[in-house]
Design a protein around this motif. Structure first.
Motif, PDB file in Angstrom:
ATOM      1  N   LEU A  23       0.705  -1.295  -0.092  1.00  0.00           N
ATOM      2  CA  LEU A  23      -0.072  -0.085   0.108  1.00  0.00           C
ATOM      3  C   LEU A  23       0.806   1.158   0.067  1.00  0.00           C
ATOM      4  N   VAL A  63      -7.598  -1.109  -4.833  1.00  0.00           N
ATOM      5  CA  VAL A  63      -7.079  -0.987  -6.046  1.00  0.00           C
ATOM      6  C   VAL A  63      -7.989  -1.192  -7.241  1.00  0.00           C
ATOM      7  N   LEU A  77      -4.524   2.873  -7.097  1.00  0.00           N
ATOM      8  CA  LEU A  77      -5.414   2.894  -6.016  1.00  0.00           C
ATOM      9  C   LEU A  77      -6.877   3.593  -6.566  1.00  0.00           C
TER      10      LEU A  77
END
Length: 137
Positions: A23, A63, A77
């Motif tokens: 992330l 995502v 994202l």
């Protein structure tokens, strides 16, 4: 609790070490990334764990998948409105023919396409190809 951990929890994803690393990597990117890009740029990672992480992110609305015509699936994202129930970030993607990068253009929405009632839309994508602002300078 860190912002990345909160973001994962908001999407009903348990914040493991690998998920946090992936992330944070994606948060630092300006363009969509393929699994190979992520693997190479992050350094030594387990390919299966990386694939499962991205799949979990996609299934939980963190995502979205981009098919930009290059033959390589890329991921970026999602907008804040996406969640476990589905993706709600219908926007244009731009593929640069020079640098081969794919960028999300979240402020450029895909127009609604009216189809006959017998058709059921499952996914809508719009990819514009050309030269990005970095390459045209």
């Amino acid at each position: 609790m860190k912002d990345s951990e909160q973001r994962l929890l908001k999407h009903q994803i348990k914040p493991t070490a690998m998920r946090l690393v992936v992330l944070n990597f994606l948060l630092d990117q300006s363009a969509a990334q393929s699994l190979t890009d992520i693997e190479l740029k992050m350094g030594r990672t387990d390919r299966v764990t990386l694939y499962r992480t991205i799949r979990t992110f996609e299934e939980n609305g963190l995502v979205h998948r981009i098919e930009d015509g290059s033959g390589i699936t890329k991921f970026a994202l999602c907008a804040p409105g996406c969640n476990v129930e589905g993706h709600h970030d219908l926007h244009v993607h731009f593929y640069c023919l020079e640098c081969k990068e794919t960028h999300c253009l979240p402020k450029t929405h895909i127009p609604e396409v009216k189809l006959p009632s017998t058709y059921k839309v499952l996914e809508t994508q719009l990819v514009v190809k050309g030269i990005c602002s970095n390459c045209s300078e």
